[in-house]
Enzyme design. Structure first.
Site, mmCIF file in Angstrom:
data_model
loop_
_atom_site.group_PDB
_atom_site.id
_atom_site.type_symbol
_atom_site.label_atom_id
_atom_site.label_comp_id
_atom_site.label_asym_id
_atom_site.label_seq_id
_atom_site.Cartn_x
_atom_site.Cartn_y
_atom_site.Cartn_z
ATOM 1 N N ASN A 11 13.161 -33.863 -40.092
ATOM 2 C CA ASN A 11 13.251 -32.758 -41.041
ATOM 3 C C ASN A 11 13.673 -31.491 -40.290
ATOM 4 O OD1 ASN A 11 12.488 -30.430 -42.568
ATOM 5 N ND2 ASN A 11 11.085 -31.663 -43.787
ATOM 6 N N ASP A 70 1.856 -34.418 -40.257
ATOM 7 C CA ASP A 70 1.956 -34.865 -41.632
ATOM 8 C C ASP A 70 1.413 -33.703 -42.431
ATOM 9 O OD1 ASP A 70 2.867 -36.893 -43.424
ATOM 10 O OD2 ASP A 70 0.796 -37.161 -44.039
ATOM 11 N N SER A 71 2.183 -33.296 -43.393
ATOM 12 C CA SER A 71 1.783 -32.125 -44.154
ATOM 13 C C SER A 71 2.155 -32.330 -45.602
ATOM 14 C CB SER A 71 2.464 -30.878 -43.590
ATOM 15 O OG SER A 71 3.852 -31.086 -43.468
ATOM 16 N N ASP A 156 7.716 -24.299 -50.942
ATOM 17 C CA ASP A 156 7.500 -22.859 -50.709
ATOM 18 C C ASP A 156 7.751 -21.970 -51.941
ATOM 19 O OD1 ASP A 156 6.517 -22.832 -48.076
ATOM 20 O OD2 ASP A 156 8.534 -22.908 -47.228
#
Length: 194
Positions: A11, A70-71, A156
């Site tokens: 990413n 990991d989020s 976001d």
């Protein structure tokens, strides 16, 4: 001299954020930078388990210390969804515009008190000797009513911070990195690495 740091992700948004947070002290390499194409099955039941799975897999492949995160985004009205499935929510190839619109639609009936949400990030560091350490960062807020802001990435634009009066998508990158879930977890990990 900057230390080499492998971060197990493809990413680019995440890699850019990590590089900004860590600054000059580390040379951060993504899997793409190192031409690593390992297929990692993230079948853990938590952010921590998935971060550890990724870090250990790439550490075993490279023989070097590896960080992985990991989020995800948790919306209380949706029982914590999308949670650990944040990247795969509605399919990995689905744009975040579509994902965000779907979450907003599903929460239309939620009262203001029911719109609580958070970003969670767990960072795992796997060492060649088999040792693994983890750190966690959480930032609390609410689900916005509409997307706002072109900064950041992912969820976001729909994560609203009442104390700042804006979404994380409206924050300047330096400000977001200072307070973000990933920034918190990463700074905790840097302390451990010292």
């Amino acid at each position: 001299m900057a230390k080499k740091l492998i971060f197990a992700t493809n990413n680019q948004g995440k890699v850019n954020e990590i590089r900004q947070i860590l600054g000059e002290a580390y040379d951060v390499y993504s899997l793409k930078d190192l031409d690593i194409h390992t297929d990692i099955v993230e079948d853990g039941a938590s952010f921590e388990e998935n971060a550890v799975i990724k870090a250990k897999a790439i550490c075993e492949e490279t023989g070097e210390m590896v960080l992985a995160d990991d989020s995800g985004f948790e919306v209380d009205y949706l029982n914590g969804e999308p949670g650990i499935y944040s990247a795969r929510y509605l399919g990995e190839e689905t744009s975040y515009d579509v994902k965000n619109a779907d979450l907003l639609r599903r929460c239309e009936a939620a009262s203001e008190d029911e719109r609580t949400a958070r970003f969670v990030c767990v960072i795992a560091c796997a060492y060649p000797d088999g040792k693994v350490e983890t750190t966690k960062g959480v930032i609390e807020g609410v689900l916005a009513h509409e997307p706002k802001g072109a900064n950041g990435f992912g969820y976001d634009p729909i994560f609203y911070l009442p104390e700042r009066g804006c979404t994380t998508g409206e924050l300047e990158p330096e400000e977001k990195n200072r307070i973000s879930h990933r920034g918190i977890a990463l700074r905790k990990m840097v302390e451990k690495l010292k």
